[in-house]
Design an enzyme around this catalytic site. Sequence first.
Site, PDB file in Angstrom:
ATOM      1  NE  ARG A 152      10.665 -30.220  15.685  1.00  0.00           N
ATOM      2  CZ  ARG A 152      11.721 -29.804  15.429  1.00  0.00           C
ATOM      3  NH1 ARG A 152      12.464 -30.423  14.425  1.00  0.00           N
ATOM      4  NH2 ARG A 152      12.295 -28.630  15.628  1.00  0.00           N
ATOM      5  CG  HIS A 153       9.049 -27.988  11.411  1.00  0.00           C
ATOM      6  ND1 HIS A 153       8.712 -27.412  12.499  1.00  0.00           N
ATOM      7  CD2 HIS A 153      10.127 -28.362  11.586  1.00  0.00           C
ATOM      8  CE1 HIS A 153       9.510 -27.267  13.136  1.00  0.00           C
ATOM      9  NE2 HIS A 153      10.747 -27.781  13.028  1.00  0.00           N
ATOM     10  CG  HIS A 175      10.698 -24.169  12.799  1.00  0.00           C
ATOM     11  ND1 HIS A 175      10.728 -24.006  14.012  1.00  0.00           N
ATOM     12  CD2 HIS A 175      11.800 -24.874  12.406  1.00  0.00           C
ATOM     13  CE1 HIS A 175      11.853 -24.488  14.545  1.00  0.00           C
ATOM     14  NE2 HIS A 175      12.709 -25.156  13.650  1.00  0.00           N
ATOM     15  CG  ASP A 235      -0.449   0.176   2.364  1.00  0.00           C
ATOM     16  OD1 ASP A 235       0.825   0.374   2.757  1.00  0.00           O
ATOM     17  OD2 ASP A 235      -1.256   0.255   3.518  1.00  0.00           O
ATOM     18  CB  CYS A 269       0.718  -2.483   4.847  1.00  0.00           C
ATOM     19  SG  CYS A 269       0.500  -3.527   6.289  1.00  0.00           S
ATOM     20  CB  THR A 321       1.370  -2.480  10.989  1.00  0.00           C
ATOM     21  OG1 THR A 321       0.373  -3.195  10.470  1.00  0.00           O
ATOM     22  CG2 THR A 321       1.007  -1.389  11.696  1.00  0.00           C
TER      23      THR A 321
HETATM   24  C1  RB5 Z   1      -1.975   2.693   6.615  1.00  0.00           C
HETATM   25  O1  RB5 Z   1      -2.193   3.886   7.476  1.00  0.00           O
HETATM   26  C2  RB5 Z   1      -2.095   1.495   7.499  1.00  0.00           C
HETATM   27  O2  RB5 Z   1      -3.100   1.373   8.116  1.00  0.00           O
HETATM   28  C3  RB5 Z   1      -1.386   0.326   6.706  1.00  0.00           C
HETATM   29  O3  RB5 Z   1      -0.437   0.475   5.937  1.00  0.00           O
HETATM   30  C4  RB5 Z   1      -1.242  -1.096   7.501  1.00  0.00           C
HETATM   31  O4  RB5 Z   1      -0.502  -0.853   8.410  1.00  0.00           O
HETATM   32  C5  RB5 Z   1      -2.531  -1.927   7.855  1.00  0.00           C
HETATM   33  O5  RB5 Z   1      -2.308  -2.783   8.361  1.00  0.00           O
END
Ligand code: RB5
Length: 146
Positions: free
Chosen positions: A134-135, A100, A10, A67, A69
């Site tokens: 095992r995985h 794994h 994104d 993205c 996070t």
């Molecule tokens: C965008 O602001 C943010 O929400 C997106 O990049 C992401 O982190 C969502 O999981």
Amino acid sequence: MSKLIAIGSDHAGFKLKEYLKKYLESISYEVKDFGTNSENSVDYPDFVHPVARMVENKEIEKGIVICGTGNGVAMTANKHKSVRCALCWNKEIAKFARLHNDANMIALPARFISKCKAKKITKVFLETEFEGGRHINRIEKIAKNI
Ligand code: RB5
């Protein structure tokens, strides 16, 4: 090993995607880039589903999604059958995601890791083989929903 890989992000991951694309090309990968193509605000699933669909359809072995996070793109990718997308914030996590979990996609948190760290994570993701043993049972049970 296939030298074709798909990537998508994104707006929050756009700059890191561009950086990783150059890195991947420098190590002879052909990169299928599903966008986004600027820092204008977009909805991450629109750029993740095409990458995950290619992995699901076995058109590529591995994909990378990015993205802010890493969570939104990981959640989206893992909706796809036979996709195992691991949220990776350091190379050790990436290593075990391959050893794994036989991760076939990684999700990167662009707002929380440096470009250098992202490059190291990507290198480990590409170079580490699944340990098997095992995985195998364990990853098969993910898809069975039991
Ligand atoms: C965008 O602001 C943010 O929400 C997106 O990049 C992401 O982190 C969502 O999981």
